[in-house]
Design an enzyme around this catalytic site. Sequence first.
Site, PDB file in Angstrom:
ATOM      1  N   SER A 105       0.834  -1.203   0.000  1.00  0.00           N
ATOM      2  CA  SER A 105       0.000   0.000   0.000  1.00  0.00           C
ATOM      3  C   SER A 105       0.876   1.263   0.000  1.00  0.00           C
ATOM      4  O   SER A 105       1.637   1.451  -0.944  1.00  0.00           O
ATOM      5  CB  SER A 105      -0.966  -0.079   1.195  1.00  0.00           C
ATOM      6  OG  SER A 105      -1.919   0.943   1.133  1.00  0.00           O
ATOM      7  N   ASP A 155     -10.082  -3.684  -5.631  1.00  0.00           N
ATOM      8  CA  ASP A 155      -9.435  -2.804  -4.647  1.00  0.00           C
ATOM      9  C   ASP A 155     -10.137  -1.449  -4.651  1.00  0.00           C
ATOM     10  O   ASP A 155     -10.141  -0.754  -5.666  1.00  0.00           O
ATOM     11  CB  ASP A 155      -7.949  -2.658  -5.027  1.00  0.00           C
ATOM     12  CG  ASP A 155      -7.131  -1.982  -3.946  1.00  0.00           C
ATOM     13  OD1 ASP A 155      -7.684  -1.099  -3.256  1.00  0.00           O
ATOM     14  OD2 ASP A 155      -5.951  -2.316  -3.802  1.00  0.00           O
ATOM     15  N   HIS A 186      -8.139  -4.437  -1.085  1.00  0.00           N
ATOM     16  CA  HIS A 186      -6.846  -3.803  -0.796  1.00  0.00           C
ATOM     17  C   HIS A 186      -6.021  -4.612   0.207  1.00  0.00           C
ATOM     18  O   HIS A 186      -4.836  -4.361   0.364  1.00  0.00           O
ATOM     19  CB  HIS A 186      -7.094  -2.384  -0.280  1.00  0.00           C
ATOM     20  CG  HIS A 186      -5.866  -1.510  -0.320  1.00  0.00           C
ATOM     21  ND1 HIS A 186      -5.238  -1.150  -1.506  1.00  0.00           N
ATOM     22  CD2 HIS A 186      -5.134  -0.936   0.667  1.00  0.00           C
ATOM     23  CE1 HIS A 186      -4.197  -0.386  -1.236  1.00  0.00           C
ATOM     24  NE2 HIS A 186      -4.101  -0.245   0.078  1.00  0.00           N
TER      25      HIS A 186
HETATM   26  C1  MLT Z   1      -1.420   6.021  -0.244  1.00  0.00           C
HETATM   27  O1  MLT Z   1      -1.836   7.024   0.307  1.00  0.00           O
HETATM   28  O2  MLT Z   1      -0.216   5.753  -0.385  1.00  0.00           O
HETATM   29  C2  MLT Z   1      -2.435   5.093  -0.791  1.00  0.00           C
HETATM   30  O3  MLT Z   1      -3.669   5.716  -0.870  1.00  0.00           O
HETATM   31  C3  MLT Z   1      -2.529   3.844  -0.004  1.00  0.00           C
HETATM   32  C4  MLT Z   1      -2.845   4.107   1.428  1.00  0.00           C
HETATM   33  O4  MLT Z   1      -1.931   4.358   2.182  1.00  0.00           O
HETATM   34  O5  MLT Z   1      -4.018   4.076   1.793  1.00  0.00           O
END
Ligand code: MLT
Length: 210
Positions: A105, A155, A186
């Site tokens: 992520s 996701d 996700h």
């Molecule tokens: C981010 O902000 O890098 C992406 O949206 C993934 C997350 O951290 O939720």
Amino acid sequence: MLGDYEYRYEEGAPGAPTLLLLHGTGGDENDLLPLGAMLLPGANRLSPRGNVAENGMARFFRRLAEGVFDEEDLRRRTDQLAGFVALAAERHAFDASRVIAVGYSNGANIAASLLLRRPQALRAAVLLHAMVPFEPDAPPDLAGKAVFLSAGRNDPIVPSENAARLAEILRSAGADVTLSWQNAGHSLTREEAASARSWLDARLDAFQAG
Ligand code: MLT
């Protein structure tokens, strides 16, 4: 503390590559150590804690909204992280040319940014639920870099077109990209961890010293 990061380092077997473990939003340096041990037993594990706080949650760079990144901060943090890896290689005497990022992520997003902006910092990357961190003005030279990208078909944070676009950017820069679609959202799944492990295993000779 080293450079700009709190971190943990677990030494592996002599000559083994080093996994740079990058957690998701709200995680810390402990999160991905077990995943790293499962993905590549015997590897060194270098695990920094994101040094940006969002309502008390650690991240690797600022965002303006969900999926909308502060690109100036992203650039600065990407350089900081590359600097940290170089310092850690000196302190812990691992081979800086054999670093494999494993990010989930937000951690996968900064790993993708490292590939695009500071490609010399990484030999390979396992990007779990990553999105395009930024559109590069000119493609970097990613010849010789291997990337495993896994994406969830459902996701809610990373639309499939976005994951596909990231694969395309990396491929057009010359990286050897494996894009693995999961019947998932996700969250990390066992199946993708197992696929990432087989992918790493198949390339171990290339990643190992000597
Ligand atoms: C981010 O902000 O890098 C992406 O949206 C993934 C997350 O951290 O939720």
